[in-house]
Design a protein around this motif. Sequence first.
Motif, PDB file in Angstrom:
ATOM      1  N   VAL A 212      44.177  80.418  54.647  1.00 14.87           N
ATOM      2  CA  VAL A 212      44.276  81.515  53.637  1.00 14.87           C
ATOM      3  C   VAL A 212      44.538  82.978  53.710  1.00 14.87           C
ATOM      4  O   VAL A 212      45.548  83.441  53.155  1.00 14.87           O
ATOM      5  N   GLY A 213      44.187  83.212  55.056  1.00  8.48           N
ATOM      6  CA  GLY A 213      44.591  84.790  55.501  1.00  8.48           C
ATOM      7  C   GLY A 213      46.141  84.811  55.508  1.00  8.48           C
ATOM      8  O   GLY A 213      46.861  85.741  55.131  1.00  8.48           O
ATOM      9  N   SER A 214      46.827  83.701  56.046  1.00  7.35           N
ATOM     10  CA  SER A 214      48.453  83.879  56.435  1.00  7.35           C
ATOM     11  C   SER A 214      49.008  83.664  55.163  1.00  7.35           C
ATOM     12  O   SER A 214      49.976  84.223  54.866  1.00  7.35           O
ATOM     13  N   LEU A 215      48.501  82.984  54.196  1.00  8.67           N
ATOM     14  CA  LEU A 215      49.151  82.718  52.914  1.00  8.67           C
ATOM     15  C   LEU A 215      49.237  84.118  51.900  1.00  8.67           C
ATOM     16  O   LEU A 215      50.135  84.419  51.383  1.00  8.67           O
ATOM     17  N   ILE A 216      48.057  84.759  52.034  1.00  8.10           N
ATOM     18  CA  ILE A 216      47.860  85.871  51.337  1.00  8.10           C
ATOM     19  C   ILE A 216      48.531  87.220  51.764  1.00  8.10           C
ATOM     20  O   ILE A 216      49.356  87.609  51.231  1.00  8.10           O
ATOM     21  N   LEU A 217      48.785  87.010  53.203  1.00  8.03           N
ATOM     22  CA  LEU A 217      49.316  88.121  54.153  1.00  8.03           C
ATOM     23  C   LEU A 217      50.973  87.917  53.570  1.00  8.03           C
ATOM     24  O   LEU A 217      51.649  89.113  53.603  1.00  8.03           O
ATOM     25  N   ILE A 218      51.342  86.707  53.857  1.00 15.33           N
ATOM     26  CA  ILE A 218      52.887  86.426  53.572  1.00 15.33           C
ATOM     27  C   ILE A 218      53.221  86.773  52.068  1.00 15.33           C
ATOM     28  O   ILE A 218      54.121  87.458  51.849  1.00 15.33           O
ATOM     29  N   TYR A 219      52.341  86.543  51.088  1.00 15.60           N
ATOM     30  CA  TYR A 219      52.518  86.868  49.625  1.00 15.60           C
ATOM     31  C   TYR A 219      52.581  88.383  49.510  1.00 15.60           C
ATOM     32  O   TYR A 219      53.237  89.078  48.732  1.00 15.60           O
ATOM     33  N   LEU A 220      51.792  89.016  50.568  1.00 17.79           N
ATOM     34  CA  LEU A 220      51.766  90.564  50.088  1.00 17.79           C
ATOM     35  C   LEU A 220      53.223  91.059  50.602  1.00 17.79           C
ATOM     36  O   LEU A 220      53.719  92.238  50.127  1.00 17.79           O
ATOM     37  N   THR A 221      54.162  90.365  51.473  1.00 17.21           N
ATOM     38  CA  THR A 221      55.380  90.916  51.615  1.00 17.21           C
ATOM     39  C   THR A 221      56.254  90.821  50.143  1.00 17.21           C
ATOM     40  O   THR A 221      57.367  91.506  50.289  1.00 17.21           O
TER      41      THR A 221
END
Length: 283
Positions: free
Chosen positions: A23-32
């Motif tokens: 979940v963390g990596s998915l959210i952080l990538i979407y923040l880009t």
Amino acid sequence: MSVKVEVGAGGIPHNRILIYGLVGSLILIYLTYLNTITGTQYFSFFGGLAAVAALLWGTDTIKHLCSYGLGTGVPSAGMIALGSGVIAALVGATTGIFAPIVTIIVAAIIGGVAGIMANHIVRMDIPVMIASLTELAIVGAMTVLGLAAMTAGTFQFLGLISGTIVILGFVVETYEASVIGGSIIAVIFMLGAIAIQHSFNACLGPGEKQDRTLMLAAECGFLSMIPIAIISFAFIAFLPALISLLVSVIGWFYTYMRYIELAKRDAYAWLDAQPILEPEGGA
């Protein structure tokens, strides 16, 4: 039949780390994607943070997989993870805003197939092989996609294959000056593969502790971000690249110092340790 070797009992359950990492990596990538929304490149560093989150998850997965006596399999697991991840990330990147989600799905399929082949064709017969290779493929894919987004400022395929150069004062689009065309994706592959396998490889043994291993994983992740941040100066504006570099260096320095503290703690704890008994009963 493989025999499990217990390592580092206790700590955060693996399934919880899996959820945090995914979940963390998915959210952080979407923040880009805020770069696209705002028309800036200031949010590129979130891609690197996504890679760090994925690497924490991947390190714990490797720990569980290699607890079945796969000592020399730790580096191999890293290569499988990033090899599968590169394919999944490139396929996913072609789907626009859905890239991170599609990347996860494609990676899970590739990892699952690899796990089935390892257990039922190569006959490794490791109970967690299929699940672990599925997880590692996703970890590798999110690491590749995250670091690529950090470099180019986007996770979309067009942004990864297009770049510009100036010839006689004219700005010309070129494939060679892109993340993929310039072979930066190969650099990302190696940085991710080394980062994902090094932490447990360095910390394994009877004194392995989860917090120390995961702190080293975070340190390796931030360390991998530093060269990517430097490379990003060639692809994104100066200030966004500088922000990425500062985040990388600060994150690396903090996690490195914390790792040294934990290493000293565990080294001190062994001063009064008893000899390790061999299976036959000898010391």
